[in-house]
Design a protein around this motif. Structure first.
Motif, PDB file in Angstrom:
ATOM      1  N   PHE A 184       0.821  -1.198   0.000  1.00  0.00           N
ATOM      2  CA  PHE A 184       0.000   0.000   0.000  1.00  0.00           C
ATOM      3  C   PHE A 184       0.865   1.262   0.000  1.00  0.00           C
ATOM      4  O   PHE A 184       0.547   2.246  -0.664  1.00  0.00           O
ATOM      5  CB  PHE A 184      -0.906  -0.023   1.228  1.00  0.00           C
ATOM      6  CG  PHE A 184      -1.766   1.184   1.377  1.00  0.00           C
ATOM      7  CD1 PHE A 184      -2.561   1.607   0.329  1.00  0.00           C
ATOM      8  CD2 PHE A 184      -1.810   1.873   2.575  1.00  0.00           C
ATOM      9  CE1 PHE A 184      -3.384   2.716   0.478  1.00  0.00           C
ATOM     10  CE2 PHE A 184      -2.623   2.976   2.722  1.00  0.00           C
ATOM     11  CZ  PHE A 184      -3.403   3.399   1.672  1.00  0.00           C
ATOM     12  N   ASN A 228      -8.996   4.768  -2.337  1.00  0.00           N
ATOM     13  CA  ASN A 228      -8.755   3.814  -3.418  1.00  0.00           C
ATOM     14  C   ASN A 228      -8.902   2.387  -2.932  1.00  0.00           C
ATOM     15  O   ASN A 228      -9.520   1.546  -3.599  1.00  0.00           O
ATOM     16  CB  ASN A 228      -7.358   4.026  -4.005  1.00  0.00           C
ATOM     17  CG  ASN A 228      -7.317   5.239  -4.907  1.00  0.00           C
ATOM     18  OD1 ASN A 228      -8.360   5.782  -5.274  1.00  0.00           O
ATOM     19  ND2 ASN A 228      -6.118   5.669  -5.262  1.00  0.00           N
ATOM     20  N   LEU A 229      -8.355   2.133  -1.771  1.00  0.00           N
ATOM     21  CA  LEU A 229      -8.496   0.796  -1.203  1.00  0.00           C
ATOM     22  C   LEU A 229      -9.955   0.427  -1.026  1.00  0.00           C
ATOM     23  O   LEU A 229     -10.391  -0.673  -1.376  1.00  0.00           O
ATOM     24  CB  LEU A 229      -7.819   0.723   0.164  1.00  0.00           C
ATOM     25  CG  LEU A 229      -6.323   0.574   0.167  1.00  0.00           C
ATOM     26  CD1 LEU A 229      -5.838   0.443   1.592  1.00  0.00           C
ATOM     27  CD2 LEU A 229      -5.936  -0.666  -0.616  1.00  0.00           C
ATOM     28  N   VAL A 230     -10.705   1.343  -0.459  1.00  0.00           N
ATOM     29  CA  VAL A 230     -12.109   1.071  -0.189  1.00  0.00           C
ATOM     30  C   VAL A 230     -12.864   0.867  -1.502  1.00  0.00           C
ATOM     31  O   VAL A 230     -13.694  -0.032  -1.629  1.00  0.00           O
ATOM     32  CB  VAL A 230     -12.737   2.203   0.630  1.00  0.00           C
ATOM     33  CG1 VAL A 230     -14.236   2.027   0.736  1.00  0.00           C
ATOM     34  CG2 VAL A 230     -12.124   2.251   2.015  1.00  0.00           C
ATOM     35  N   ASN A 231     -12.545   1.672  -2.496  1.00  0.00           N
ATOM     36  CA  ASN A 231     -13.229   1.523  -3.780  1.00  0.00           C
ATOM     37  C   ASN A 231     -12.945   0.165  -4.411  1.00  0.00           C
ATOM     38  O   ASN A 231     -13.798  -0.419  -5.069  1.00  0.00           O
ATOM     39  CB  ASN A 231     -12.796   2.625  -4.741  1.00  0.00           C
ATOM     40  CG  ASN A 231     -13.536   3.922  -4.478  1.00  0.00           C
ATOM     41  OD1 ASN A 231     -14.677   3.905  -4.015  1.00  0.00           O
ATOM     42  ND2 ASN A 231     -12.888   5.032  -4.751  1.00  0.00           N
ATOM     43  N   ILE A 232     -11.743  -0.316  -4.223  1.00  0.00           N
ATOM     44  CA  ILE A 232     -11.383  -1.589  -4.842  1.00  0.00           C
ATOM     45  C   ILE A 232     -11.932  -2.770  -4.062  1.00  0.00           C
ATOM     46  O   ILE A 232     -12.491  -3.693  -4.611  1.00  0.00           O
ATOM     47  CB  ILE A 232      -9.851  -1.687  -4.971  1.00  0.00           C
ATOM     48  CG1 ILE A 232      -9.378  -0.717  -6.058  1.00  0.00           C
ATOM     49  CG2 ILE A 232      -9.428  -3.100  -5.325  1.00  0.00           C
ATOM     50  CD1 ILE A 232      -7.884  -0.582  -6.129  1.00  0.00           C
ATOM     51  N   PHE A 233     -11.795  -2.731  -2.731  1.00  0.00           N
ATOM     52  CA  PHE A 233     -12.128  -3.893  -1.912  1.00  0.00           C
ATOM     53  C   PHE A 233     -13.490  -3.910  -1.337  1.00  0.00           C
ATOM     54  O   PHE A 233     -13.995  -4.966  -1.010  1.00  0.00           O
ATOM     55  CB  PHE A 233     -11.222  -3.944  -0.711  1.00  0.00           C
ATOM     56  CG  PHE A 233      -9.981  -4.595  -1.016  1.00  0.00           C
ATOM     57  CD1 PHE A 233      -9.955  -5.925  -1.311  1.00  0.00           C
ATOM     58  CD2 PHE A 233      -8.816  -3.885  -1.076  1.00  0.00           C
ATOM     59  CE1 PHE A 233      -8.783  -6.536  -1.610  1.00  0.00           C
ATOM     60  CE2 PHE A 233      -7.654  -4.495  -1.373  1.00  0.00           C
ATOM     61  CZ  PHE A 233      -7.631  -5.827  -1.646  1.00  0.00           C
ATOM     62  N   ASP A 234     -14.024  -2.736  -1.099  1.00  0.00           N
ATOM     63  CA  ASP A 234     -15.335  -2.675  -0.477  1.00  0.00           C
ATOM     64  C   ASP A 234     -15.360  -3.496   0.804  1.00  0.00           C
ATOM     65  O   ASP A 234     -16.165  -4.417   0.943  1.00  0.00           O
ATOM     66  CB  ASP A 234     -16.361  -3.197  -1.500  1.00  0.00           C
ATOM     67  CG  ASP A 234     -17.771  -3.045  -1.004  1.00  0.00           C
ATOM     68  OD1 ASP A 234     -18.005  -2.174  -0.170  1.00  0.00           O
ATOM     69  OD2 ASP A 234     -18.634  -3.820  -1.450  1.00  0.00           O
ATOM     70  N   PRO A 235     -14.468  -3.189   1.750  1.00  0.00           N
ATOM     71  CA  PRO A 235     -14.433  -3.963   2.996  1.00  0.00           C
ATOM     72  C   PRO A 235     -15.522  -3.517   3.958  1.00  0.00           C
ATOM     73  O   PRO A 235     -16.133  -2.471   3.751  1.00  0.00           O
ATOM     74  CB  PRO A 235     -13.052  -3.638   3.563  1.00  0.00           C
ATOM     75  CG  PRO A 235     -12.806  -2.235   3.105  1.00  0.00           C
ATOM     76  CD  PRO A 235     -13.502  -2.081   1.762  1.00  0.00           C
TER      77      PRO A 235
END
Lengths: 400, 400
Positions: free
Chosen positions: A242, A322-329
DNA sequence: CCAATTTAATTTGCTTTTCGAATTTAAGTT
DNA sequence: AACTTAAATTCGAAAAGCAAATTAAATTGG
């Protein structure tokens, strides 16, 4: 049988369930796992016989009827095994010792020479550290059933292979083997970025969440992912980088040699570099102190320092989004020990992130900040080893 | 038993194995699954009796000894079921019909009114399309065992719920239910971003890879992830929003309302917007034509057009590199049908990406470009439905 | 204080599923 | 035609789990 010996499979499943839920009566185990009560009785009998779990009287609760035969709680037998976890950092090794149920026994910190070491040297330092740790608790190194080891760099956890690490003077070392030879104890190696995620999974919010990401900030920016209740490692074993995610085209120079890395905006050295190059601040002091100076200046209203710190926050928010957009955790955990990075954990940053994620009707993922102590990493390493020790113990159970 | 009815479980496992490996002899099935030969015989006998698979003579190969009892290949019985897949786009529905073994039967495209429709209206259009599709192959709608449906927007695949879609005039519609009521056939709904990944997993490179990401470019930028051989959907069901990954702080305005989204640099409308606002190009023609104009101008050396196109490539490379840094996949598949996006699939872009990922000793992930046709989406939808039909068929097998 | 009630845990007998070993089958080889 | 080889099948036994019945341990009510 299809899935290996099945009895072992259900033993493993129930042991994990007991480990995760803490003291729990048999009837709840049956309920949650879908295994029949009859089988739960028989399997837990095996586990009891092997002294991996034990019965404890259940304290009465107001929310359940007091009538009928009372439930008997089962819990992991703490004394069944000792597990150690440690993390190697640039100038020291942090270690913890825990029981089979995850409770703390002792911890220790021992200095090592800075710079790269030979595998044998590092292994020797680790052995000495472990001996000191065991001694603190009145134990011997040989009493330990498994050791989890976290190492910075690129590690193939499955094969105990270290492709590269800042702690070692060689590449492609089968360090897992070297270590277990030196220690005479089972060793489980992993990239340190995964350890905090492992610690959260085993002892933290993993009890209630199955998909989350953990961000750590120390000197660099690290990340671990838990997907579907399992730690996700990439296919090349180099953890989730990251910190070297790009947030600006042809941006600031990173110590990895590339440009525009997130780390090059938010890491300690980046803050100091910017503030000193642009502003009139002359910062010849060591980094950790210089960072405090910059942060304090920003708080006190110094415009240069403020710009630098604010931009770091914005970049961090962008990376997170960006992380959230990709992973949707379900959940994002920001873990760190140092107050230094409060500016990145600030509400404004999190708010900024929320504004940058794709909006849908469902709520955005929860963000929590966990300020763990210094032993966080070592505890994650121990958690990693604990899983293996559990499995080994279950496999070693004799049949009636 | 612990894992549900186990016989069903091993039937399912073997059926999947046969589907994935194509014609395969029993002994290989035993080898690969770890199930004993005896059990493979008995389970495949059940599948044969249910006409889900069939025996085919094996052509002799030079690499295996010709002595001994020859192997008998097993393959999926194509005629066992018919599966349809379709994708709804802004002005039409694309549909395919395939057999139980994934072979193509027919395809169809039918126009629908542009703009948002009521759920009932859309369902009716889908029914009509399916009828036309079935008719082409001399079948009836009721001959179809399952229909996979891909819809843009935010879809909860597990519950057949559409939180929001550009095709529907309402939010939070239980569209799966509406559709299966209208059609009288089992319907499996999913976000369209996942479909291409599904198609790759079932019919493409999924046969040899278990961890990869698929990037699609049409009007927007989409993405699907396969982790551990399984499609990964986020926890809120809103697919991986790669297109709205931020690549520039406070950057270009995206149609989602936010700034700096990747899409705002690489999508067709973004190219046209930039070229027309900056350069002297007046582009009042429809977008698809305008894009060609810009691309042609760039090729011919027009400096403005060139800058725009080059930046799109750089931004795309940066987004890709971020994905690789985070996931560390074995493989990245760039899938698209339109030659329009050749500039994004160019070697220079991929080279740019390679330079932006963290270097380790192991090689960077492979990047392949798949120029699928227009039916790619529909086929992915069918692949999605196929999995369910397989499971249903296995569950419906009668015991001897 | 004892019988009835309630609920958890265990036991019993049986079913399902799978496996290992022996056997059969279908070829090629001598 | 007899032998060899390798895949597939058969057969008896064993493992694992379950449902139903039973036992155990508590409370409640008369």
């Amino acid at each position: 049988m299809v899935f290996g010996h099945q009895k072992i499979e259900s033993r493993r499943l129930l042991l994990r369930e007991i480990a995760q839920r803490g003291p729990v009566p048999r009837i709840d185990l049956a309920e949650h796992t879908g295994i029949s009560r009859a089988t739960v009785t028989s399997v837990t009998a095996d586990l009891l016989r092997g002294r991996l779990i034990e019965e404890v009287p259940r304290e009465s609760r107001s929310d359940e009827s007091a009538r009928g035969r009372p439930r008997v709680d089962l819990k992991i037998a703490g004394d069944a095994h000792l597990i150690a976890g440690l993390k190697v950092s640039d100038r020291s090794i942090s270690l913890v010792l825990m029981r089979f149920d995850g409770t703390h026994v002792a911890d220790h910190e021992c200095p090592i020479p800075t710079g790269r070491l030979t595998p044998i040297d590092l292994a020797t330092h680790i052995r000495d550290g472990l001996r000191a740790l065991a001694e603190k608790a009145g134990h011997d190194l040989s009493d330990i059933s498994g050791v989890g080891v976290g190492l910075a760099g690129v590690v193939d956890a499955d094969h105990g292979l270290v492709y590269w690490s800042p702690s070692l003077d060689q590449r492609n070392v089968p360090f897992g083997e070297v270590l277990s030879d030196t220690l005479g104890v089972a060793v489980y190696l992993d990239n340190d970025a995964n350890l905090v995620a492992m610690a959260e999974l085993t002892f933290g919010l993993g009890k209630s969440h199955s998909d989350f990401i953990v961000i750590t900030i120390e000197s660099g920016v690290g990340m671990g992912m838990v997907l579907g209740g399992q730690l996700y490692r990439g296919t090349r074993g180099c953890g989730a980088e990251f910190g070297h995610t790009k947030v600006h085209l042809d941006g600031a120079l990173c110590r990895c040699g590339q440009r525009g890395c997130l780390e090059a905006y938010v890491a300690d050295y980046a803050l100091v570099r910017e503030a000193s190059s642009v502003g009139g601040m002359s910062l010849t002091t060591p980094t950790s102190q210089a960072v405090s100076t910059v942060l304090k200046a920003a708080k006190d209203g110094d415009p240069t320092a403020r710009t630098v710190v604010e931009r770091a926050g914005k970049m961090f928010a962008m990376g997170l989004a960006n992380l959230v957009n990709i992973f949707d955790p379900e959940l994002v955990i920001l873990a760190g020990e140092q107050m230094q990075f409060d500016h990145l954990y600030a509400d404004t940053v999190i708010e900024e992130m929320r504004k940058s994620i794709v909006e849908i009707d469902k709520p955005a993922p929860e963000v929590v900040v966990h300020k763990w102590g210094n032993l966080m990493w070592a505890q994650g390493a121990a958690a990693y080893a604990l899983e293996f020790v559990q499995d080994t113990a279950v496999g070693a159970l004799e049949d009636a």
